[in-house]
Each structure stands twice: as C-alpha cells, then as structure tokens.
Scaffold this motif. Structure first.
Motif, short mmCIF file in Angstrom:
data_model
loop_
_atom_site.label_atom_id
_atom_site.label_comp_id
_atom_site.label_asym_id
_atom_site.label_seq_id
_atom_site.Cartn_x
_atom_site.Cartn_y
_atom_site.Cartn_z
N GLU A 119 -52.16 -37.85 43.18
CA GLU A 119 -52.15 -36.77 42.06
C GLU A 119 -50.93 -35.82 42.83
OE1 GLU A 119 -54.34 -32.90 40.23
OE2 GLU A 119 -55.36 -34.33 41.14
N ARG A 120 -51.07 -36.14 43.78
CA ARG A 120 -49.70 -35.51 44.59
C ARG A 120 -48.70 -36.17 44.50
NH1 ARG A 120 -48.20 -36.76 48.99
NH2 ARG A 120 -49.37 -36.85 49.81
N ILE A 121 -48.79 -37.45 44.45
CA ILE A 121 -47.35 -38.45 44.11
C ILE A 121 -46.80 -38.23 42.35
CG2 ILE A 121 -47.12 -40.36 44.10
CD1 ILE A 121 -48.00 -40.46 47.00
N TYR A 122 -48.05 -38.48 41.60
CA TYR A 122 -48.04 -37.60 40.55
C TYR A 122 -47.28 -36.75 40.29
CZ TYR A 122 -48.77 -37.33 35.27
OH TYR A 122 -48.79 -36.53 34.64
N TRP A 123 -47.46 -35.51 40.79
CA TRP A 123 -46.52 -34.19 40.59
C TRP A 123 -45.25 -34.72 40.60
CZ3 TRP A 123 -47.75 -32.15 36.16
CH2 TRP A 123 -49.28 -32.57 35.80
N GLN A 124 -45.08 -35.04 41.88
CA GLN A 124 -44.03 -34.94 42.72
C GLN A 124 -43.26 -36.36 41.92
OE1 GLN A 124 -44.54 -37.03 46.27
NE2 GLN A 124 -45.15 -34.50 47.47
#
Length: 65
Positions: free
Chosen positions: A57-62
């Motif tokens: 999720e963190r990588i997706y939003w980044q």
C-alpha cells in the motif's frame, strides 16, 4: 542499474494490479506477476483473497504521487 529499472517496472505493475483488485478482477493479473509481488511482500493471500500488504500500500501510494 537493471535491478532498479526492473523494480520500477514492478511498481508500475503494482498499480495495474491494484486497479484489477479494486474492480474485483484478480483473475486478470498474470500468475507469475502475482508470485513476484507476493515474493516482494507487496501482495498477500488472506482467506483466499489477494490483498495489498502494508508495504504494498505504501509503495502503491508513492507510485501515485
């Protein structure tokens, strides 16, 4: 440098996968890609459903930023 390019491509693929998951179309995601994203710990299986991990999720939003 090829590893970084590969990782960038994988991040881009994650965006496509998340879109498919939101549309409840996980069957459209190629199995080798699922395996790769699971091995990166960006996706996981929960009760038979494919889900984003916290890292995913963190990588997706980044990637969206």
């Amino acid at each position: 440098m090829a590893d970084l390019q590969d990782l960038d491509g994988l991040r881009e693929s994650l965006r496509t996968c998340v879109d498919a998951l939101h549309r409840r179309r996980a069957s459209e995601i190629p199995e080798p890609l699922i395996d790769r994203l699971v091995s990166q710990r960006w996706l996981e299986w929960r009760g038979g459903a494919l889900c984003l991990t916290e890292d995913g999720e963190r990588i997706y939003w980044q990637a969206l930023a």
